[in-house]
Design an enzyme around this catalytic site. Structure first.
Site, PDB file in Angstrom:
ATOM      1  N   ASN A 227      33.722  36.778  35.332  1.00  0.00           N
ATOM      2  CA  ASN A 227      35.104  36.727  34.728  1.00  0.00           C
ATOM      3  C   ASN A 227      34.972  36.252  33.201  1.00  0.00           C
ATOM      4  OD1 ASN A 227      36.042  38.453  36.602  1.00  0.00           O
ATOM      5  ND2 ASN A 227      37.466  36.961  37.447  1.00  0.00           N
ATOM      6  N   GLY A 276      45.153  39.073  29.968  1.00  0.00           N
ATOM      7  CA  GLY A 276      45.985  38.482  30.678  1.00  0.00           C
ATOM      8  C   GLY A 276      45.744  38.833  32.357  1.00  0.00           C
ATOM      9  N   CYS A 279      43.722  36.989  37.023  1.00  0.00           N
ATOM     10  CA  CYS A 279      42.318  36.437  36.949  1.00  0.00           C
ATOM     11  C   CYS A 279      41.793  35.775  35.876  1.00  0.00           C
ATOM     12  CB  CYS A 279      41.284  37.420  37.600  1.00  0.00           C
ATOM     13  SG  CYS A 279      41.747  38.207  38.854  1.00  0.00           S
TER      14      CYS A 279
END
Ligand code: UDX
Length: 448
Positions: A227, A276, A279
């Protein structure tokens, strides 16, 4: 197998339905009674393509059971999925109280060998923490029961969650136990071999899915690092977009040219208003926190956050450039969710932008195809509009913040006739700049 999924948020619901659909008996439990009642009636609190149909089908065939009794769900199952939230504390550190509570309950309820599988995105070391809490809470009656912990991070994207669950690009299993790894391979067999009946949008993709077997700490880090890397890609592109504006280059051509290098790739290269969602903001902050906690500099991670904060502010600055003074101006905002095909507004840049416009004295009208209620942090001074045309009626500026498909083909003749001034700020670079300029709109994109 018998699976208990604790927590019916995005990850829990989608994973639960997926494992039910491929033939397991899944008990989805949540302590939120109202939510469980809704789900039992086949009503889904989140918008995700295909999810409601699958839930109804699997409730009907008995593969999916919703209830609020976590303890009995644990007792009845061989594998326990922990899918509860880990929201950030003000420091960026994830709040693990829900995980701790579940681990405690597992310790109290365990009645035989179980695999405790962590799907929530959790800080490095959480597998060990869960193990400790379970052990501490086993009592005289059940202290001899054995269990293994598995870190099995979920990589699903909102808006494509069902598809991602059935057709993942990889499966990561982190565990110190060979027995648990063998059981996990069995559980995932239909997904690994792609030999189940379910199809999304006629997906023919039936290549075997790679499965990575590793230790639990590495599995935990794979999720955070993935991520954070994706967020880095976007912040990088946004920084380049800002250079483009200064030097007169075109970010669309620049990212296209960069993406042709297969080492860079063309995906996740769209400049815009900043990332945004539930996560990226939480995970990048958490990884930065952990990195520094362990005495390593988090220079890139911190810069990635900083660039994103600036990008959101940049949209407001661009609006100021187009309008001059914002006070008393009417601004029509298109899109509220943090990205299309979801009703999620958690950490949506739209909310920050709208609040700022209101603070500067604008009248703000907002339209989103799915989000009809005020997001928690949004100033109630904004007016929710029933259509994109109502949102831009009389407006001095239209700001497109979410690239919902219906915004691609708005009737711009109508938009022009409705707006007080023909200013468009396209925060996602999806509109046809040349066509709009020919029609007499003043157009600003991000980085071109
Ligand atoms: C992400 C990860 O993709 C997923 O693997 C993980 O499990 C959860 O976090 P999600 O939060 O659903 O998924 O959204 P994603 O599609 O990744 O987009 C995140 C944000 O980046 C959005 O705000 C989106 O608008 C933004 N984005 C994405 C860009 O600004 N540019 C891009 O090129 C891609």
């Amino acid at each position: 197998m018998k699976v208990c999924v604790i927590g019916t948020g995005y990850v829990g619901l989608v994973s639960g339905v997926c494992f039910a659909e491929i033939g397991n008996t899944v008990f989805c439990v949540d302590k939120d009674k109202d939510k469980i009642e809704l789900l039992k009636a086949g009503k889904v609190p989140i918008y995700e393509e295909g999810l409601a149909e699958l839930i109804k089908k699997n409730i009907k065939n008995g593969n999916l059971v919703f209830h609020t009794d976590t303890s009995s769900g644990i007792k009845e199952s061989d594998i326990i999925f922990i899918c509860v939230g880990t929201p950030p504390l003000p420091s960026g550190k994830p709040n693990l109280s829900a995980i701790d509570e579940v681990a405690k309950l597992i310790g109290q309820s365990i009645n035989g060998y179980k695999i405790i599988l962590n799907k929530s995105t959790v800080p490095i070391g959480t597998a060990k923490r869960i193990k400790k809490i379970i052990k501490e809470n086993q009592n005289d009656g059940n202290k001899n029961y054995d269990f293994d912990i598995v870190s099995n991070p979920e990589f699903l994207k909102e808006g494509e969650a069902v598809k991602d669950a059935f057709f993942p690009e990889r499966i990561v299993i982190g565990s110190e136990s060979k027995k648990a790894i063998e059981i996990m391979k069995k559980l995932y067999e239909p997904i690994i071999n792609q030999d189940f009946g379910y199809a999304v949008n006629n997906t023919n993709k039936r290549d075997k899915v790679p499965i990575l077997l590793t230790d639990s700490t590495s599995a935990e880090l794979i999720k955070y690092a993935s991520n954070a890397f994706l967020a880095t890609k976007i912040s990088f592109v946004n920084e380049i977009a800002n250079i483009c504006e200064r030097v007169g280059a075109n970010i669309l051509d620049v990212t296209y040219g960069m993406g042709l290098d297969s080492r860079i790739g063309s995906r996740f290269m769209k400049a815009g208003i900043g990332w945004g969602g539930s996560c990226f903001p939480k995970d990048v902050r958490a990884l930065s926190y952990t990195t520094e906690e362990y005495g390593s500099p988090a220079s890139i991670l911190n810069a990635v956050i900083q660039v994103n904060n600036y990008q959101i502010f940049k949209v407001v600055q661009k609006a100021m450039d187009m309008l001059g003074i914002i006070d008393d101006k009417i601004i029509g905002v298109l899109g509220l969710s943090f990205k299309p095909n979801t009703n999620d507004t958690r950490e949506a840049p739209s909310v920050i932008i709208i609040n700022k416009f209101l603070e500067l004295g604008a009248e703000v009208r907002v339209y989103d195809p799915i989000v009809k209620e005020y997001p928690e942090n949004m100033d109630k001074g904004a007016i929710m509009s029933a259509s994109p045309y109502r949102a831009v009626k009389g407006a001095n500026l239209m700001v497109l913040v979410t690239e919902w498909s219906e915004f691609y083909d708005l009737d711009f003749k109508k938009v022009k006739s409705l707006m007080a001034n023909c200013n468009i700020l396209d925060g996602r670079n999806i509109l046809d700049r040349q066509k709009l300029q020919k029609m007499g709109f003043k157009y600003a994109g991000i980085g071109y």
